[in-house]
Design a protein around this motif. Structure first.
Motif, PDB file in Angstrom:
ATOM      1  N   ASN A   1       5.252 -31.848  35.165  1.00 12.68           N
ATOM      2  CA  ASN A   1       5.074 -32.151  36.581  1.00 12.68           C
ATOM      3  C   ASN A   1       5.247 -30.872  37.395  1.00 12.68           C
TER       4      ASN A   1
ATOM      5  N   GLY B   1       4.748 -28.772  41.103  1.00  4.09           N
ATOM      6  CA  GLY B   1       4.529 -28.759  42.545  1.00  4.09           C
ATOM      7  C   GLY B   1       4.024 -27.390  42.957  1.00  4.09           C
TER       8      GLY B   1
ATOM      9  N   ASP C   1      -0.131 -25.168  48.609  1.00  6.96           N
ATOM     10  CA  ASP C   1      -1.582 -25.337  48.692  1.00  6.96           C
ATOM     11  C   ASP C   1      -2.343 -24.023  48.671  1.00  6.96           C
TER      12      ASP C   1
ATOM     13  N   ASN D   1       0.607 -33.183  35.605  1.00 16.46           N
ATOM     14  CA  ASN D   1       0.576 -33.814  36.928  1.00 16.46           C
ATOM     15  C   ASN D   1       0.879 -32.757  37.984  1.00 16.46           C
TER      16      ASN D   1
ATOM     17  N   ARG E   1       1.163 -31.735  42.041  1.00 16.79           N
ATOM     18  CA  ARG E   1       1.324 -32.222  43.407  1.00 16.79           C
ATOM     19  C   ARG E   1       1.235 -31.041  44.357  1.00 16.79           C
TER      20      ARG E   1
ATOM     21  N   ILE F   1       2.210 -29.927  47.704  1.00 16.35           N
ATOM     22  CA  ILE F   1       3.158 -30.336  48.732  1.00 16.35           C
ATOM     23  C   ILE F   1       3.810 -29.097  49.361  1.00 16.35           C
TER      24      ILE F   1
ATOM     25  N   ASP G   1       9.605 -29.320  50.040  1.00 14.83           N
ATOM     26  CA  ASP G   1       9.546 -30.512  49.192  1.00 14.83           C
ATOM     27  C   ASP G   1       9.488 -30.129  47.711  1.00 14.83           C
ATOM     28  N   ILE G   2       8.853 -29.009  47.423  1.00 10.85           N
ATOM     29  CA  ILE G   2       8.804 -28.529  46.038  1.00 10.85           C
ATOM     30  C   ILE G   2      10.206 -28.173  45.553  1.00 10.85           C
TER      31      ILE G   2
ATOM     32  N   GLY H   1      12.095 -31.296  44.902  1.00 18.28           N
ATOM     33  CA  GLY H   1      11.579 -31.970  43.717  1.00 18.28           C
ATOM     34  C   GLY H   1      12.054 -31.335  42.427  1.00 18.28           C
TER      35      GLY H   1
ATOM     36  N   ARG I   1      12.383 -34.318  39.709  1.00 17.85           N
ATOM     37  CA  ARG I   1      11.087 -34.988  39.806  1.00 17.85           C
ATOM     38  C   ARG I   1       9.967 -34.034  39.401  1.00 17.85           C
ATOM     39  N   LEU I   2      10.210 -32.750  39.579  1.00 24.84           N
ATOM     40  CA  LEU I   2       9.263 -31.718  39.180  1.00 24.84           C
ATOM     41  C   LEU I   2       9.914 -30.827  38.127  1.00 24.84           C
TER      42      LEU I   2
END
Length: 322
Positions: free
Chosen positions: A126, A128, A131, A158, A160, A162, A166-167, A170, A175-176
């Motif tokens: 996972n 993050g 962008d 996966n 994301r 973000i 938030d990274i 995570g 979560r990441l």
């Protein structure tokens, strides 16, 4: 009963005792030293003697002789005859040699299984990512993902896209597994691995009043009066002065949002040069006083310091070259 008459059962028992193999329990645990002695003995047998084994083992004949003696003491067995008559295995030595072959084969099998685990990774990664890094010419993230796919075709990736804060959260709460973020204030619970450095410049689009002016006609006070879009997240300390000079009338959580507003022709804003290049090339954007209004940003891969061992993540970090 005459002393010459022998009990058949007693005679059979004595014969069985003579022919039965000795049972010797190996004292203690098999150590690295024992494995070294076993390999030396194997080399001696394979080469037909001590002298011939010197070259393969790259140790002296007295050292080989001492190792074999140590092994015999360790096993409580006489493994070979050596002397002027030459080298010859005893019956026990023959059995030990075949046992050594099995032991070493098992070790190689274990190594192969471990390698197979590395080569057939299963699970999830996972990620993050801040962008719009895909347009960076270095493509380290893309290449690392390609290498991970080759190493573990069954790995589920996966991604994301973000904001940086938030990274960080995570990754901290697991979560990441890994994140890619611009340089922010370092957090104690994260590892930071440098990946990229990008340059950002101030842009306007074709519909903006400043677009048709050349650099000699532009002034800083003139630029500072224009409506601008700025990042919604806090920039680095050395970048804040550049943003503070702008007339901030809009915010965006990511660079794509900034680009949307610049392209309206109503706002100016900072974008990475690699991201803005497509619009500059098509004549839809231009940089404003690029020699003066620019800054650099370092990007890092971040992982959690107290994270459990993860072969997939290790393979990905290796492919990233960090």
């Amino acid at each position: 009963m005459s002393s010459q008459n022998k009990n058949p059962q007693t005679s059979a028992a004595k014969t069985a005792l003579k022919t039965a193999p000795k049972t010797v329990n190996l004292p203690g645990q098999i150590s690295d030293v024992d494995l070294r002695l076993l390999r030396i003995f194997k080399a001696v047998v394979d080469n037909g003697g001590f002298s011939a084994a010197e070259v393969q083992l790259n140790i002296s004949r007295p050292a080989i002789s001492l190792a074999i003696s140590d092994l015999e003491k360790r096993l409580s067995l006489r493994l070979c005859q050596r002397g002027r008559s030459g080298f010859a295995l005893t019956e026990e030595g023959e059995q030990i040699y075949h046992a050594i072959l099995q032991v070493l084969a098992s070790l190689e099998g274990f190594k192969a299984q471990v390698n197979a685990i590395h080569n057939h990774l299963k699970g999830e990664l996972n990620i993050g990512i801040t962008d719009n890094l895909v347009t960076l010419p270095h493509m380290r993230i893309t290449h690392a993902l390609a290498e991970l796919k080759k190493a573990g075709p069954g790995v589920r990736i996966n991604i994301r896209m973000i904001p940086p804060n938030d990274i960080e959260l995570g990754v901290l709460d697991s979560r990441l597994h890994i994140g890619v973020i611009p340089e922010l204030r370092p957090l104690q619970g994260l590892n930071y691995f440098p990946l990229y450095e990008e340059t950002s410049q101030l842009y306007c689009s074709r519909g903006h009043t400043l677009f048709s002016l050349n650099d000699t006609e532009l002034t800083i006070p003139q630029i500072e009066k224009q409506d601008a879009v700025v990042p919604a997240f806090a920039p680095l300390a050395d970048v804040k002065p550049l943003h503070r000079r702008l007339n901030a009338q809009a915010t965006a959580t990511d660079r794509e949002g900034i680009a949307f507003l610049i392209l309206t022709g109503s706002y100016i804003g900072y974008l990475p040069t690699h991201f803005a290049e497509r619009w500059v090339r098509d004549g839809q954007m231009r940089a404003l006083l690029p020699d003066e209004l620019h800054f650099g940003t370092q990007f890092f891969a971040v992982t959690r310091k107290a994270a459990r061992p993860n072969l997939i993540l290790e393979k990905y970090l290796e492919a990233l070259g960090v």
